[in-house]
Write a protein that holds these residues in place. Sequence first.
Motif, PDB file in Angstrom:
ATOM      1  N   VAL A   1       0.844  -1.208   0.139  1.00  0.00           N
ATOM      2  CA  VAL A   1      -0.126  -0.123   0.060  1.00  0.00           C
ATOM      3  C   VAL A   1       0.919   1.228   0.077  1.00  0.00           C
TER       4      VAL A   1
ATOM      5  N   GLN B   1      -1.138   7.374   2.816  1.00  0.00           N
ATOM      6  CA  GLN B   1      -1.518   5.861   2.654  1.00  0.00           C
ATOM      7  C   GLN B   1      -2.843   5.613   3.305  1.00  0.00           C
TER       8      GLN B   1
ATOM      9  N   SER C   1      -5.405   3.076   1.538  1.00  0.00           N
ATOM     10  CA  SER C   1      -6.015   1.992   2.046  1.00  0.00           C
ATOM     11  C   SER C   1      -7.404   2.206   1.934  1.00  0.00           C
ATOM     12  N   LYS C   2      -7.930   3.179   2.061  1.00  0.00           N
ATOM     13  CA  LYS C   2      -9.748   3.257   1.732  1.00  0.00           C
ATOM     14  C   LYS C   2      -9.859   2.692   0.362  1.00  0.00           C
TER      15      LYS C   2
ATOM     16  N   ARG D   1      -9.694  -0.863   0.168  1.00  0.00           N
ATOM     17  CA  ARG D   1     -10.612  -1.551   0.837  1.00  0.00           C
ATOM     18  C   ARG D   1     -11.789  -1.681  -0.133  1.00  0.00           C
TER      19      ARG D   1
ATOM     20  N   TYR E   1      -0.850  -6.013  -2.153  1.00  0.00           N
ATOM     21  CA  TYR E   1      -2.116  -6.119  -3.047  1.00  0.00           C
ATOM     22  C   TYR E   1      -1.926  -6.537  -4.364  1.00  0.00           C
TER      23      TYR E   1
END
Length: 113
Positions: free
Chosen positions: A33, A44, A48-49, A52, A71
Motif C-alpha cells: 500500500v 497511505q 487503504s480506503k 478496501r 495487494y
Amino acid sequence: MARAATTSDTFNAIAEPQRREILALLRAGERPVADLAQELGMSQPGASKHLRVLREVGLVRFRGAGKQRLYGLDARGLRPIHEWVGGFERFWNESFDRLDTYVQNLEKTQQEE
C-alpha cells in the motif's frame, strides 16, 4: 432507482479515477500500500480506503508478507464490466462495416469520374 453502494457494485467502485489508477498499477504485479500511495501522490490511509473498496467488490486481493500487506489484481472481478462492454462490440463492428462500405463506395465513385 437508488444507486448501489460503492462497496457492493463493481461499476461504482471503478467510477473513481484513483481506483482505476490503482488497478492499472496492479496489472504489473503485487504492490504494498505504501508504494501505491506514493505512486498516486496520496496518503497511505487514503490509498487503504480505496483498496478496501476494491477488495470488497472482488477486484483486489491481499496477502501478508512479513509486516506488509501486498495487494494484487483479481481480474475475475472485472467480469461484469467485460460482459457489459462486450455487449457493445456488435454495435462497433456494424459501425465500422458501414464506414468501410461508405469508403469503398466513395473510392469507386471517384475512380469512375
